[in-house]
Write a protein that holds these residues in place. Structure first.
Motif, PDB file in Angstrom:
ATOM      1  N   ASN A   3       0.848  -1.190   0.000  1.00  0.00           N
ATOM      2  CA  ASN A   3       0.000   0.000   0.000  1.00  0.00           C
ATOM      3  C   ASN A   3       0.883   1.240   0.000  1.00  0.00           C
ATOM      4  O   ASN A   3       1.798   1.363   0.814  1.00  0.00           O
ATOM      5  CB  ASN A   3      -0.911   0.030   1.234  1.00  0.00           C
ATOM      6  CG  ASN A   3      -2.054  -0.972   1.128  1.00  0.00           C
ATOM      7  OD1 ASN A   3      -2.199  -1.816   1.981  1.00  0.00           O
ATOM      8  ND2 ASN A   3      -2.854  -0.896   0.075  1.00  0.00           N
ATOM      9  N   TYR A   4       0.581   2.169  -0.917  1.00  0.00           N
ATOM     10  CA  TYR A   4       1.329   3.416  -0.989  1.00  0.00           C
ATOM     11  C   TYR A   4       0.592   4.512  -0.222  1.00  0.00           C
ATOM     12  O   TYR A   4      -0.627   4.654  -0.339  1.00  0.00           O
ATOM     13  CB  TYR A   4       1.527   3.836  -2.449  1.00  0.00           C
ATOM     14  CG  TYR A   4       2.536   2.974  -3.174  1.00  0.00           C
ATOM     15  CD1 TYR A   4       3.884   3.315  -3.156  1.00  0.00           C
ATOM     16  CD2 TYR A   4       2.139   1.826  -3.857  1.00  0.00           C
ATOM     17  CE1 TYR A   4       4.830   2.521  -3.814  1.00  0.00           C
ATOM     18  CE2 TYR A   4       3.066   1.032  -4.511  1.00  0.00           C
ATOM     19  CZ  TYR A   4       4.413   1.383  -4.485  1.00  0.00           C
ATOM     20  OH  TYR A   4       5.335   0.599  -5.125  1.00  0.00           O
ATOM     21  N   VAL A   5       1.361   5.278   0.547  1.00  0.00           N
ATOM     22  CA  VAL A   5       0.796   6.335   1.389  1.00  0.00           C
ATOM     23  C   VAL A   5       1.411   7.676   1.002  1.00  0.00           C
ATOM     24  O   VAL A   5       2.637   7.804   0.871  1.00  0.00           O
ATOM     25  CB  VAL A   5       1.075   6.069   2.892  1.00  0.00           C
ATOM     26  CG1 VAL A   5       0.465   7.182   3.755  1.00  0.00           C
ATOM     27  CG2 VAL A   5       0.530   4.710   3.302  1.00  0.00           C
ATOM     28  N   HIS A   6       0.553   8.678   0.849  1.00  0.00           N
ATOM     29  CA  HIS A   6       0.993  10.047   0.553  1.00  0.00           C
ATOM     30  C   HIS A   6       0.621  10.926   1.744  1.00  0.00           C
ATOM     31  O   HIS A   6      -0.532  10.923   2.188  1.00  0.00           O
ATOM     32  CB  HIS A   6       0.306  10.553  -0.717  1.00  0.00           C
ATOM     33  CG  HIS A   6       0.594  11.988  -1.037  1.00  0.00           C
ATOM     34  ND1 HIS A   6       1.818  12.425  -1.472  1.00  0.00           N
ATOM     35  CD2 HIS A   6      -0.201  13.098  -0.971  1.00  0.00           C
ATOM     36  CE1 HIS A   6       1.770  13.726  -1.680  1.00  0.00           C
ATOM     37  NE2 HIS A   6       0.567  14.163  -1.373  1.00  0.00           N
ATOM     38  N   ILE A   7       1.596  11.693   2.277  1.00  0.00           N
ATOM     39  CA  ILE A   7       1.362  12.529   3.459  1.00  0.00           C
ATOM     40  C   ILE A   7       1.522  13.992   3.089  1.00  0.00           C
ATOM     41  O   ILE A   7       2.534  14.389   2.513  1.00  0.00           O
ATOM     42  CB  ILE A   7       2.335  12.166   4.602  1.00  0.00           C
ATOM     43  CG1 ILE A   7       2.208  10.681   4.972  1.00  0.00           C
ATOM     44  CG2 ILE A   7       2.080  13.042   5.828  1.00  0.00           C
ATOM     45  CD1 ILE A   7       3.251  10.198   5.974  1.00  0.00           C
TER      46      ILE A   7
END
Length: 433
Positions: A3-7
């Motif tokens: 899973n890719y997470v963008h903050i």
């Protein structure tokens, strides 16, 4: 499946550090952090409520994500969910929330959501107040050369305009040994600058009965590494009891000669109505004592223009203060009226009057800050290069934490000699020696 997470981060250096911690915890839990929003399955907004303008920008972003990213998991973290969760739910009904005191539980929050076990009762557990020591949690630094280190959370103040204190809660100081351990780990990993940050650094350990900021600073400065230490914001009423000790600590060559004291108003009447616990005369004494010892010290301050009871006479006092003390860094905010604060009980000042006063203050600041920098023209100084800006341009800092722009090659993380060839309000241009 990865899973890719963008903050996305809004607000102060403490919030930047919180996002580094979120990234570190998620990476450790098997997620990948990405700057590419389009490939991310999870988008986290780490939010701030200090300024209404920023808060409005975040809420528009939440609405946009509701329309554009319907298949992504949207997590609203930080201060906004602490104070406005139900309102945010109306803007994006699929958003879930992570309060400021639950950052270490981000994997648990996502897991609860995936298992469809995040009803409102369960969600509320991630918004409840608790003490969470974020020091020594995993983190992914945005800049390996800079260690952003929080020393506490919350504050002891009761400012009538402040919404952040409603979200952050009362002061909780982190363990001193844990702070030292965290900083030493960062230094061993290549950090060359330490930024100490919190809502008010000067009140460190007051929740445990005594002020220990000078002791903490001395222990950090005693570490056997080559680095510079920048001390962040401090409230004046908490600086006064430790003023002599602080000046003594600042004599250490590892200390950046940088002092951030947010006055908010130069009018004692307004300070009293804001419930700020000092007088402008006490502020002036702090500045005088530091400048007596360190004539070129960088002074940073904040003013809120347009407090509901501010008169033209109060505004004139702000102008006089800027003219007299020439702060190098000036953070000007137009008054934000936040629900739930004492200030919200008053009628706001006419926006046109507020804008006019803000323009006048900024104009005086530009003039005086530029005047401050004239003494550096033509001087040769040593600077530390801490950021690459692109196209051969780098950002560096001198011993007073002034921003110096320099063109070079392979100088990131180095101390270099430069000559100041031009000056601006917020930075100076230099050439390599």
């Amino acid at each position: 499946m990865i899973n890719y997470v963008h903050i996305e981060t809004y607000g102060c250096s403490a919030n930047q550090n919180n996002s580094e911690i979120l990234a570190g915890i998620l990476k450790q839990a098997g997620y990948e952090i990405t700057n590419n929003e389009k490939i991310a399955e999870i988008i986290i907004l780490n939010t701030c409520v200090v300024k209404s303008k920023t808060e409005s920008k975040i809420k528009r972003r939440i609405q946009d994500l509701a329309r554009e990213s319907k298949r992504k998991l949207i997590i609203i973290a930080g201060c906004i969910p602490e104070t406005d969760a139900k309102e945010i739910k109306k803007l994006n009904e699929k958003a879930i929330f992570l309060g400021t005191h639950h950052f270490s539980e981000i994997p648990k929050l996502i897991r609860k959501h995936k298992e469809d076990k995040l009803d409102w009762s369960e969600q509320n557990k991630f918004l409840e107040y608790k003490t969470e020591e974020k020091i020594n949690l995993p983190k992914i630094s945005n800049n390996k050369l800079i260690s952003i280190t929080q020393i506490s959370e919350g504050c002891l103040g009761s400012c009538n305009f402040c919404k952040a204190r409603l979200a952050k809660g009362r002061l909780f100081s982190y363990d001193m040994d844990s702070i030292i351990k965290s900083i030493e780990n960062d230094l061993k990993s290549g950090a060359k600058e330490i930024w100490l940050t919190s809502q008010d650094n000067a009140n460190y350990n007051l929740d445990k009965g005594s002020q220990k900021l000078p002791e903490l600073l001395q222990k950090i400065l005693a570490l056997k590494h080559n680095f510079k230490l920048r001390l962040g914001m401090m409230d004046q009423n908490n600086v006064l009891p430790i003023l002599e000790e602080l000046i003594k600590v600042y004599r250490n060559p590892k200390m950046y000669k940088f002092l951030h004291i947010p006055i908010q108003s130069a009018s004692n009447k307004i300070l009293k109505e804001m419930n700020r616990l000092y007088t402008i005369e006490q502020v002036e004494e702090i500045i005088k004592q530091f400048r007596k010892e360190f004539p070129d010290i960088t002074i940073s301050t904040d003013i809120i223009v347009g407090y509901p009871t501010e008169t033209q006479e109060d505004h004139e006092k702000n102008l006089t203060f800027i003219k007299k003390y020439h702060p190098d860094v000036f953070n000007l905010s137009k008054m934000s009226i936040h629900r739930g604060t004492e200030a919200s009980k008053f009628k706001p000042i006419n926006p046109l009057i507020m804008s006019k006063r803000a323009s006048e203050l900024m104009e005086i600041h530009r003039q005086t800050a530029l005047e401050n920098k004239k003494k550096f023209l033509g001087k040769t100084i040593n600077v530390f290069v801490n950021k690459k800006l692109g196209n051969g341009l780098f950002e560096a800092r001198d011993k007073n934490y002034n921003i110096i722009l320099v063109v070079g090659d392979k100088i990131l993380g180095e101390n270099v000699e430069v000559r100041i060839k031009n000056i601006g309000v917020h930075h100076m241009l230099s050439e390599m020696i």
